[in-house]
Scaffold this motif. Structure first.
Motif, PDB file in Angstrom:
ATOM      1  N   VAL A 113       7.687  -7.365  -1.061  1.00 55.52           N
ATOM      2  CA  VAL A 113       7.440  -6.155  -0.273  1.00 55.52           C
ATOM      3  C   VAL A 113       6.170  -5.908   0.017  1.00 55.52           C
ATOM      4  O   VAL A 113       5.309  -5.933  -0.853  1.00 55.52           O
ATOM      5  N   CYS A 114       5.903  -5.386   1.409  1.00 54.64           N
ATOM      6  CA  CYS A 114       4.481  -5.279   1.925  1.00 54.64           C
ATOM      7  C   CYS A 114       4.279  -3.707   1.982  1.00 54.64           C
ATOM      8  O   CYS A 114       5.152  -3.142   2.462  1.00 54.64           O
ATOM      9  N   PHE A 115       2.919  -3.192   1.742  1.00 56.67           N
ATOM     10  CA  PHE A 115       2.779  -1.952   1.661  1.00 56.67           C
ATOM     11  C   PHE A 115       1.549  -1.635   2.603  1.00 56.67           C
ATOM     12  O   PHE A 115       0.577  -2.412   2.484  1.00 56.67           O
ATOM     13  N   GLY A 116       1.382  -0.389   3.323  1.00 50.84           N
ATOM     14  CA  GLY A 116       0.177  -0.149   3.995  1.00 50.84           C
ATOM     15  C   GLY A 116      -0.071   1.193   3.530  1.00 50.84           C
ATOM     16  O   GLY A 116       0.998   2.164   3.422  1.00 50.84           O
ATOM     17  N   ILE A 117      -1.305   1.726   3.560  1.00 52.64           N
ATOM     18  CA  ILE A 117      -1.704   3.161   3.197  1.00 52.64           C
ATOM     19  C   ILE A 117      -2.789   3.225   4.167  1.00 52.64           C
ATOM     20  O   ILE A 117      -3.901   2.788   4.197  1.00 52.64           O
ATOM     21  N   ALA A 118      -2.599   4.316   5.190  1.00 53.64           N
ATOM     22  CA  ALA A 118      -3.454   4.775   6.223  1.00 53.64           C
ATOM     23  C   ALA A 118      -3.907   6.286   5.749  1.00 53.64           C
ATOM     24  O   ALA A 118      -3.198   6.897   5.519  1.00 53.64           O
ATOM     25  N   ILE A 119      -5.104   6.262   5.938  1.00 51.36           N
ATOM     26  CA  ILE A 119      -5.858   7.419   5.620  1.00 51.36           C
ATOM     27  C   ILE A 119      -6.625   7.979   6.850  1.00 51.36           C
ATOM     28  O   ILE A 119      -7.450   6.978   7.245  1.00 51.36           O
ATOM     29  N   LYS A 120      -6.620   9.234   7.250  1.00 48.88           N
ATOM     30  CA  LYS A 120      -7.334   9.642   8.425  1.00 48.88           C
ATOM     31  C   LYS A 120      -8.779   9.255   8.016  1.00 48.88           C
ATOM     32  O   LYS A 120      -9.583   9.516   7.169  1.00 48.88           O
ATOM     33  N   ASP A 121      -9.311   8.778   9.078  1.00 45.60           N
ATOM     34  CA  ASP A 121     -10.876   8.289   9.092  1.00 45.60           C
ATOM     35  C   ASP A 121     -11.366   7.364   8.128  1.00 45.60           C
ATOM     36  O   ASP A 121     -12.594   7.118   7.771  1.00 45.60           O
ATOM     37  N   HIS A 122     -10.400   6.471   7.828  1.00 42.93           N
ATOM     38  CA  HIS A 122     -10.624   5.617   6.651  1.00 42.93           C
ATOM     39  C   HIS A 122      -9.814   4.180   7.202  1.00 42.93           C
ATOM     40  O   HIS A 122      -8.796   4.315   8.057  1.00 42.93           O
TER      41      HIS A 122
END
Length: 157
Positions: A113-122
């Motif tokens: 399983v592949c995960f991504g975590i996107a955070i504004k301005d990072h």
């Protein structure tokens, strides 16, 4: 407290909002979050993009990324997370794509399983976990727990 309540409480305190982009979990992360009363002040929206076409249409995942790396890849998880963030009012988006089973292949085994975590301005972070052939329900449950952990850690950035 449990992980879901911890995430919601932390985001509520910080005034942050969450979006999800889910494939192999089929909306289970969003279900866990919205199972808690009062989650509407933290949860913005969720995208269930089980097919490649849905990933392209709903999240803007590039067809070339899918063709080059396959749906179960950190590259696709990254584009899913970034697409969910861009198409929502959330501050943080988590993405999950994987092979819950049964099945898999020599190159992409069951339980990957592949995960991504996107955070504004990072910068978007990605990670692959090899849960192994635990069975479909267990891989999905472990993926939900990992997603909640990622969301909790993202609140500290």
């Amino acid at each position: 407290m449990n992980a879901t309540s911890d995430v919601l409480d932390r985001y509520r305190t910080l005034g942050l909002h969450i979006a999800t982009a889910e494939s192999c979990t089929g909306g289970l992360v969003m279900a866990a979050l919205t199972d808690v009363p009062g989650s509407s002040d933290v949860v913005d929206r969720g995208f269930v993009t089980y097919t490649n076409a849905a990933k392209v249409q709903m999240l803007g995942v590039a067809q070339t990324t899918l063709d080059t790396y396959g749906a179960v890849s950190e590259q696709v998880a990254q584009e899913m997370a970034e697409g969910a963030l861009a198409r929502s009012d959330a501050d943080v988006a988590v993405a999950i794509t994987g092979i819950a089973g049964p099945g898999g292949s020599e190159f992409k085994p069951e339980g990957r399983v592949c995960f991504g975590i996107a955070i504004k301005d990072h910068a978007t972070a990605t990670e692959t976990i090899e849960f192994g052939p635990l069975g479909r329900a267990n891989v999905r449950a472990q993926s939900v727990q990992k997603s909640l952990d990622l969301l909790l850690n993202a609140a500290d950035i």
